[in-house]
Design a protein around this motif. Structure first.
Motif, PDB file in Angstrom:
ATOM      1  N   GLN A  23      28.026  52.606  93.880  1.00 47.41           N
ATOM      2  CA  GLN A  23      27.193  53.425  92.985  1.00 47.41           C
ATOM      3  C   GLN A  23      25.993  54.004  93.749  1.00 47.41           C
ATOM      4  O   GLN A  23      25.684  55.193  93.640  1.00 47.41           O
ATOM      5  CB  GLN A  23      26.709  52.546  91.810  1.00 47.41           C
ATOM      6  N   VAL A  24      25.332  53.166  94.538  1.00 43.35           N
ATOM      7  CA  VAL A  24      24.119  53.605  95.253  1.00 43.35           C
ATOM      8  C   VAL A  24      24.482  54.555  96.402  1.00 43.35           C
ATOM      9  O   VAL A  24      23.744  55.500  96.693  1.00 43.35           O
ATOM     10  CB  VAL A  24      23.317  52.373  95.754  1.00 43.35           C
ATOM     11  N   ILE A  25      25.637  54.337  97.010  1.00 38.77           N
ATOM     12  CA  ILE A  25      26.061  55.252  98.084  1.00 38.77           C
ATOM     13  C   ILE A  25      26.387  56.632  97.486  1.00 38.77           C
ATOM     14  O   ILE A  25      25.990  57.666  98.010  1.00 38.77           O
ATOM     15  CB  ILE A  25      27.258  54.671  98.863  1.00 38.77           C
ATOM     16  N   LEU A  26      27.085  56.625  96.346  1.00 39.73           N
ATOM     17  CA  LEU A  26      27.460  57.893  95.717  1.00 39.73           C
ATOM     18  C   LEU A  26      26.257  58.618  95.121  1.00 39.73           C
ATOM     19  O   LEU A  26      26.192  59.839  95.126  1.00 39.73           O
ATOM     20  CB  LEU A  26      28.486  57.639  94.595  1.00 39.73           C
ATOM     21  N   LYS A  27      25.313  57.825  94.580  1.00 39.55           N
ATOM     22  CA  LYS A  27      24.139  58.432  93.943  1.00 39.55           C
ATOM     23  C   LYS A  27      22.914  57.608  94.363  1.00 39.55           C
ATOM     24  O   LYS A  27      22.558  56.628  93.695  1.00 39.55           O
ATOM     25  CB  LYS A  27      24.321  58.411  92.413  1.00 39.55           C
ATOM     26  N   PRO A  28      22.287  57.988  95.476  1.00 42.57           N
ATOM     27  CA  PRO A  28      21.190  57.171  96.019  1.00 42.57           C
ATOM     28  C   PRO A  28      20.051  56.945  95.014  1.00 42.57           C
ATOM     29  O   PRO A  28      19.391  55.914  95.058  1.00 42.57           O
ATOM     30  CB  PRO A  28      20.713  57.973  97.228  1.00 42.57           C
ATOM     31  N   ASN A  29      19.834  57.898  94.111  1.00 45.87           N
ATOM     32  CA  ASN A  29      18.745  57.708  93.140  1.00 45.87           C
ATOM     33  C   ASN A  29      19.268  57.124  91.812  1.00 45.87           C
ATOM     34  O   ASN A  29      18.713  57.397  90.747  1.00 45.87           O
ATOM     35  CB  ASN A  29      17.978  59.009  92.898  1.00 45.87           C
ATOM     36  N   SER A  30      20.291  56.295  91.922  1.00 41.70           N
ATOM     37  CA  SER A  30      20.841  55.630  90.728  1.00 41.70           C
ATOM     38  C   SER A  30      19.781  54.812  90.019  1.00 41.70           C
ATOM     39  O   SER A  30      18.872  54.254  90.655  1.00 41.70           O
ATOM     40  CB  SER A  30      21.956  54.658  91.131  1.00 41.70           C
ATOM     41  N   VAL A  31      19.954  54.705  88.708  1.00 47.57           N
ATOM     42  CA  VAL A  31      19.130  53.794  87.913  1.00 47.57           C
ATOM     43  C   VAL A  31      20.011  52.588  87.598  1.00 47.57           C
ATOM     44  O   VAL A  31      20.997  52.700  86.861  1.00 47.57           O
ATOM     45  CB  VAL A  31      18.652  54.477  86.612  1.00 47.57           C
ATOM     46  N   LEU A  32      19.656  51.458  88.204  1.00 46.04           N
ATOM     47  CA  LEU A  32      20.448  50.242  88.001  1.00 46.04           C
ATOM     48  C   LEU A  32      19.752  49.352  86.985  1.00 46.04           C
ATOM     49  O   LEU A  32      18.556  49.052  87.124  1.00 46.04           O
ATOM     50  CB  LEU A  32      20.593  49.466  89.316  1.00 46.04           C
ATOM     51  N   GLY A  33      20.477  48.921  85.988  1.00 42.95           N
ATOM     52  CA  GLY A  33      19.951  47.937  85.046  1.00 42.95           C
ATOM     53  C   GLY A  33      20.301  46.566  85.600  1.00 42.95           C
ATOM     54  O   GLY A  33      21.481  46.266  85.823  1.00 42.95           O
TER      55      GLY A  33
END
Ligand code: F6R
Length: 242
Positions: A23-33
């Motif tokens: 997830q973080v590789i695909l979208k570096p500015n991910s919002v992780l809960g």
């Protein structure tokens, strides 16, 4: 719902860490809960390792935790803020201002809940919400009987949760009785949900939650209504489900 079966706890952590890392590789500015508790410890350990090896970069990532005890200062060793700093935030390159938990010392409870919901809105919602499950079926600290339409709110912890969590404290009387938690509605608004579970102790409640009736008496059962849920469980946890 998709079920990903893992051999054991370590394998479950590896598979979950791979999902979060992708997830973080695909979208570096991910919002992780994110969440606290014993289940995700191995996941955070792997993410820290992979960061140290240069495989993941959290510099643009935002994290929003599910819950926090009321009455514990952020630097209290039992607070979830402390847990997150110790096990994850301080060990990777996430920006401190991008890490969010409810503030356990807030004086105005309603205002704190509104502030937290506004934080989630500011980032346009959660990309992936990591969840555990309590033996009583709670997700976050949404205890059995909680209305599904709640947003972030102030809760009294169930006696069974206080007993379960007393293993982290010197005695049961030290466990805070109250907490802030994202509500079921907040959780259901996450675009993707990854629920992780390990051990035979979680097998009955997983069966109730994912094959039983959808009812506030088993808060996790609401996840049957979410379109993008992945359950990652080890053999013992999934033993009554698959
Ligand atoms: C923790 C949380 C709780 C835990 C659940 C399972 O932030 O929200 O719902 O995920 O109580 O806890 P463990 O993993 O300790 O069995």
């Amino acid at each position: 719902m998709r079920i990903i079966g893992a051999k054991d706890y370590d394998d479950m952590c590896r598979k979950t860490a791979h999902l979060l890392s992708a997830q973080v590789i695909l979208k570096p500015n991910s919002v992780l809960g994110l969440m606290a508790g014993s289940t995700p410890l191995g996941v955070y350990k792997l993410l820290v390792e992979w960061y140290t090896e240069g495989d993941i970069d959290f510099s643009e990532t935002v994290t929003i935790n599910l819950d926090e005890y009321v009455g514990l200062a952020p630097d209290d060793p039992q607070s979830y803020r402390h847990y997150m700093e110790n096990n994850f935030f301080r060990r990777v390159n996430i920006k401190p201002e991008n890490t969010h938990l409810p503030y356990g010392f807030a004086t105005d409870k309603a205002e704190e809940c509104n502030r937290y919901e506004a934080v989630i809105r500011k980032y346009q919602g959660i990309d992936v919400q990591l969840l555990g499950i309590g033996h009583n079926g709670h997700i976050g600290f949404n205890e059995p009987g909680t209305l599904f339409e709640k947003n972030t709110h102030f809760v009294r912890l169930a006696e069974s949760t206080i007993r379960d969590n007393s293993r982290f404290f010197e005695s049961e009387s030290d466990v805070p009785r109250f907490a802030y938690t994202m509500g079921i509605r907040t959780i259901m608004q996450a675009r993707n949900i990854v629920l992780i579970a390990s051990g035979v102790g979680k097998s009955s409640i997983l069966k109730d939650a994912f094959t039983g009736p959808i009812t506030p008496l088993v808060p996790a059962s609401v996840l049957q209504l979410h379109n993008n849920v992945i359950l990652v469980g080890d053999e013992e946890a999934l033993s009554k489900l698959v």
